[in-house]
Structures are given as C-alpha cells and as structure tokens.
Design a protein around this motif. Structure first.
Motif, PDB file in Angstrom:
ATOM      1  N   THR A 178       0.834  -1.202   0.000  1.00 41.02           N
ATOM      2  CA  THR A 178       0.000   0.000   0.000  1.00 41.02           C
ATOM      3  C   THR A 178       0.868   1.250   0.000  1.00 41.02           C
ATOM      4  O   THR A 178       0.541   2.241  -0.671  1.00 41.02           O
ATOM      5  N   SER A 179       1.971   1.216   0.717  1.00 41.36           N
ATOM      6  CA  SER A 179       2.888   2.363   0.712  1.00 41.36           C
ATOM      7  C   SER A 179       3.400   2.640  -0.696  1.00 41.36           C
ATOM      8  O   SER A 179       3.529   3.795  -1.110  1.00 41.36           O
ATOM      9  N   GLN A 180       3.668   1.579  -1.433  1.00 42.91           N
ATOM     10  CA  GLN A 180       4.170   1.750  -2.799  1.00 42.91           C
ATOM     11  C   GLN A 180       3.133   2.383  -3.710  1.00 42.91           C
ATOM     12  O   GLN A 180       3.456   3.272  -4.511  1.00 42.91           O
ATOM     13  N   ILE A 181       1.877   1.952  -3.597  1.00 43.69           N
ATOM     14  CA  ILE A 181       0.844   2.539  -4.462  1.00 43.69           C
ATOM     15  C   ILE A 181       0.547   3.979  -4.039  1.00 43.69           C
ATOM     16  O   ILE A 181       0.260   4.838  -4.874  1.00 43.69           O
ATOM     17  N   ILE A 182       0.663   4.270  -2.745  1.00 43.66           N
ATOM     18  CA  ILE A 182       0.505   5.649  -2.280  1.00 43.66           C
ATOM     19  C   ILE A 182       1.594   6.530  -2.898  1.00 43.66           C
ATOM     20  O   ILE A 182       1.317   7.620  -3.404  1.00 43.66           O
ATOM     21  N   GLU A 183       2.822   6.035  -2.862  1.00 43.34           N
ATOM     22  CA  GLU A 183       3.923   6.800  -3.460  1.00 43.34           C
ATOM     23  C   GLU A 183       3.679   7.018  -4.951  1.00 43.34           C
ATOM     24  O   GLU A 183       3.879   8.127  -5.473  1.00 43.34           O
TER      25      GLU A 183
END
Length: 455
Positions: free
Chosen positions: A148-153
């Motif tokens: 999820t952190s990656q898609i947020i970034e």
C-alpha cells in the motif's frame, strides 16, 4: 533514506511554501480534483495492495479505505473555497472605528505519519485536509504495509511535484530521522506508546501536533438493548479487518441478565457474517500474530480460538468469564478476540470505565434514554455510537479524534481543514477617527467611558 536527503526535501518544501504557490485556493482545489481522478483510475491497484498487505476484499477496501478517501475528497473540493475565506467578527465598541476578522492561514511544512491497519485511508485522509488548508506535506506511511505504501507513493508522485508532496518510505530509521527535523505541524496516527515519542520530539521545536491514538474501547450492552441487532452490529465492528481497527469494540461489558443471550446471538452472527473465512483477511505480520495469540486463554474461549501462523489468521473468538486481571484486559487487543465482562449495576459499570484511561471510542447498546444521557455527558472518550459501532468516523461532517490517553485533536471535513490551519486574528483600524481614551494622561471622563465600553 539518509538524514541529509530528508533535510533536502524539507528545505525544498519550505522554499515551495514560502513562494506562495500553495496559497491560491483554486490551485489547491485543482490538485484535489487531480488526486481524485488518479485514485479512481488506480482503484484496482489499491485493492490489490490492500489484499497483499492485509487480505482485505475489494468490498471492504472500498467501504473502509478508498471510498472513505473519495468521500473526503468530494467534501473538500466542494467546501475548501468557503473554509479558506476570512471570517468577519464583531468589533468591540472601544475599538471604534475598525473591522475585525480571522484569516485562515496554512502552517507550512506538515509531516503526516500513518499506520498499517488502514494504510490507504489513514494516510490520504489527513493529506487531503492538509492540502486543502494550503500546506506542503511530507508523508511517511508504515513499513508494515509495503504494498500500500508503494501505491501511495505512485499516486502522489503522479499528482504532486515532490516539493509540494513527498513520500518517505522506510522504517524506524526514517521515522527517527524525520522526527529530529523541524516541521510546522505533525499529524501522527498510531499507538499511545509511539505517540509519547512523537510529542516528545515535537516539543523540541515547539511543533503543534495532532495525535490519533487508541485504547481499550468499551462496548456496553444493558438489559434494555435489542440483543439480536446489537450482536449483528458488534460482530461487524469487532471483527472488521480482524479487529485491527483503532475504534473496534475492545471488550463487551454486558448486563448479567442478558449475557448468555448476547453470546448466543454473537455466535450466530459470526457464523452468518463469516461463513467464508477465505475472505476474512489476515493479521498484518508474525509479530502481531504472536502478540494476539498470547492473549488467548483456552479455559475461557467459548467460540473460535483456532490460529494459523502460516496464513496469519486467527478465528473470530469469544472469551467468557473474563476479569480485569486477565492478560487480554491489560492492553489494546487490536485483533479478533472478544472478551466478555459482566455488570449488575449500570452506575458501577460507568464508574469503572471512568477510572480507566479515556478510550478512543465507546459504544452503548440501550433503549434507556437516561443511561444514554449519562454516558454521553459524563464519560470521557473520543467519540462513539448509540446502538451501533464504528460508523461515527465515516462522515466528513463530524470531527474524529481522541481525548487524554487516546489522542488529541481531530480531523475530517471542516475540522480537518481547521487542524492544519492557523487563524490569524486581525483588526483593521480606520484612520479618520482616533479615540483618545486609551492614551495617557488618563482622566475621570476617560475612566467613565472605559467602564461603559468594557463591561
């Protein structure tokens, strides 16, 4: 990421903010609209990330994460222009002739630190409010929800220049490096333990903070409640996201006369709502799985209790005959264990809860209006529901936040805009008249006039 890189990003954001580019309200709204478009385009990728991190179904992901974010975006796109206007107030007669107003102004460079349990919503919601208020934002999502952190970034890099919004990935090292720096505002969601650390670090620079923490949120069920409906709504709130919800009912405090009936109905609801455990989700990692598993007392389990460390799953579990001394009552559970405690006298029940640290949420199932009034007026807690669970946070029209040990400050909607805004109080004094009564030398006439004006 190294400290020097973080410092460089902070400086670029400070330069961007000082340029005045975030002050234009139309620009803020355009960025919010762009953010909404990109989230809608990437809904499938968001769902996939949430499934990989927490095992959430697409339905739950939309209801509790993406949909909530889109709702907050829609609200802010509609209302930011109104919230950003200066607000005129009455001027005291002693200040005649003048006009007075409050001017909403952004703080500057904001740090948003978010948790893993609702990693998309609890990262992007405060970001929306901070952008609407005119700040630049550094976002630090949790290392425990990497997909999820990656898609947020990916989303935020697509929408904003990095000097406007930056995402810092990583773990404890990056958290510590960020907290050593000077921000103009810090917004933190997480545990009370880490909240202490955040507030301590912020105090070095006298940085204002919002702390969204947690605690053991009680769910009281008295003998006048609709037990069947209460069970349905409690099961929804308790086992949503496997209990990994900061406002989940942590324990059930039920009147002895209806305890057996409530347990029976809760079991029926678990069977009905969770027939297919393949879509049930999972505990975030082995560390939390082991911690929750240690809270299970086989002698007190009346339903569920099975665990699987390979899949990080714990069955919806009910524990009866629980006392305040049990391990499960010594910490916030943050997992799918429902402890049952009983009371015979409602006032005694309330007094015991008031002696405990103030919870983030409180739920009361009752049809007795006097008791409802007693709980809502006299018990300190962040927010909650009467005859339901969790849904009080699913609106942009009310602030969400804790009190005491469960946090400070609130956000969502207008309150979110206010959280990331400093309101300058300004008096615009006219020059055609200058009343002499405030200047020395003072006289008896001036004293009389001051007594007339200021009373």
């Amino acid at each position: 990421m190294e400290s020097s890189q973080i410092q460089e990003i902070i400086q670029s954001q400070r330069n961007y903010f000082n340029s005045g580019k975030t002050l234009n309200v139309d620009t803020r709204i355009e960025y919010l609209k762009k953010l909404k478009r990109v989230i809608l385009e990437k809904e499938d990728q968001i769902n996939e990330a949430l499934y990989k991190d927490l095992g959430k179904t697409s339905s739950e992901s939309y209801m509790c994460e993406t949909g909530m974010v889109l709702s907050e975006l829609s609200y802010m796109i509609r209302h930011t222009k109104k919230f950003a206007r200066k607000h005129r107030v009455m001027t005291p007669l002693a200040q005649f002739h003048a006009s007075s107003y409050q001017m909403p102004c952004p703080y500057g460079v904001v740090l948003v630190m978010s948790p893993w349990n609702y990693p998309f919503m609890l990262t992007v919601d405060p970001l929306i409010d901070a952008i609407a208020a005119g700040n630049t934002v550094m976002v630090k999502p949790s290392a425990y929800s990497p997909y999820t952190s990656q898609i947020i970034e990916e989303i935020l890099t697509n929408v904003f220049p990095k000097e406007y919004v930056s995402v810092i990935l990583g773990g404890r090292k990056e958290n510590q490096a960020l907290l050593e720096e000077k921000f103009d505002y810090i917004f933190f969601t997480g545990s009370p333990y880490v909240g202490h650390e955040v507030m301590s670090k912020a105090s070095v620079h006298l940085t204002p903070v919002t702390l969204e923490l947690g605690g053991k949120s009680p769910c009281i069920v008295d003998e006048t409640a609709n037990i069947k409906l209460a069970a349905r709504r409690i099961v929804f709130g308790k086992y949503l996201n496997l209990g990994q919800t900061c406002v989940a009912p942590d324990y059930i405090y039920v009147h002895t006369s209806v305890k057996d009936k409530l347990i029976h109905e809760v079991i029926q609801e678990i069977k009905r709502q969770y027939q297919d455990l393949s879509s049930y989700g999972k505990i975030i990692n082995e560390k939390h799985f082991d911690r929750i598993s240690k809270l299970l007392d086989p002698n007190k389990i009346v339903y569920g209790g099975k665990t699987n460390r390979e899949t990080l799953k714990i069955e919806p579990t009910i524990m009866d005959h629980v006392s305040w001394d049990d391990a499960v009552m010594q910490e916030e559970i943050f997992g799918p264990i429902m402890p049952i405690l009983t009371f015979t006298n409602f006032e005694d029940c309330i007094n015991i809860i008031k002696e405990k640290p103030s919870p983030l949420a409180l739920y009361l199932f009752s049809s007795n209006k006097t008791r409802v009034d007693m709980v809502t007026h006299s018990v300190p807690y962040g927010g909650g529901c009467i005859n339901d669970t969790i849904i009080h946070l699913a609106t942009s029209n009310m602030p969400f936040g804790g009190v005491g040990n469960s946090g400070m400050g609130g956000y969502h909607g207008k309150e979110g805009f206010k959280t990331f805004t400093h309101y300058k109080s300004i008096v615009d004094k006219k020059t055609w008249l200058d009343l002499p009564i405030r200047y020395q030398p003072y006289s008896k006439l001036y004293d009389k006039l001051i007594h007339i004006f200021l009373r």
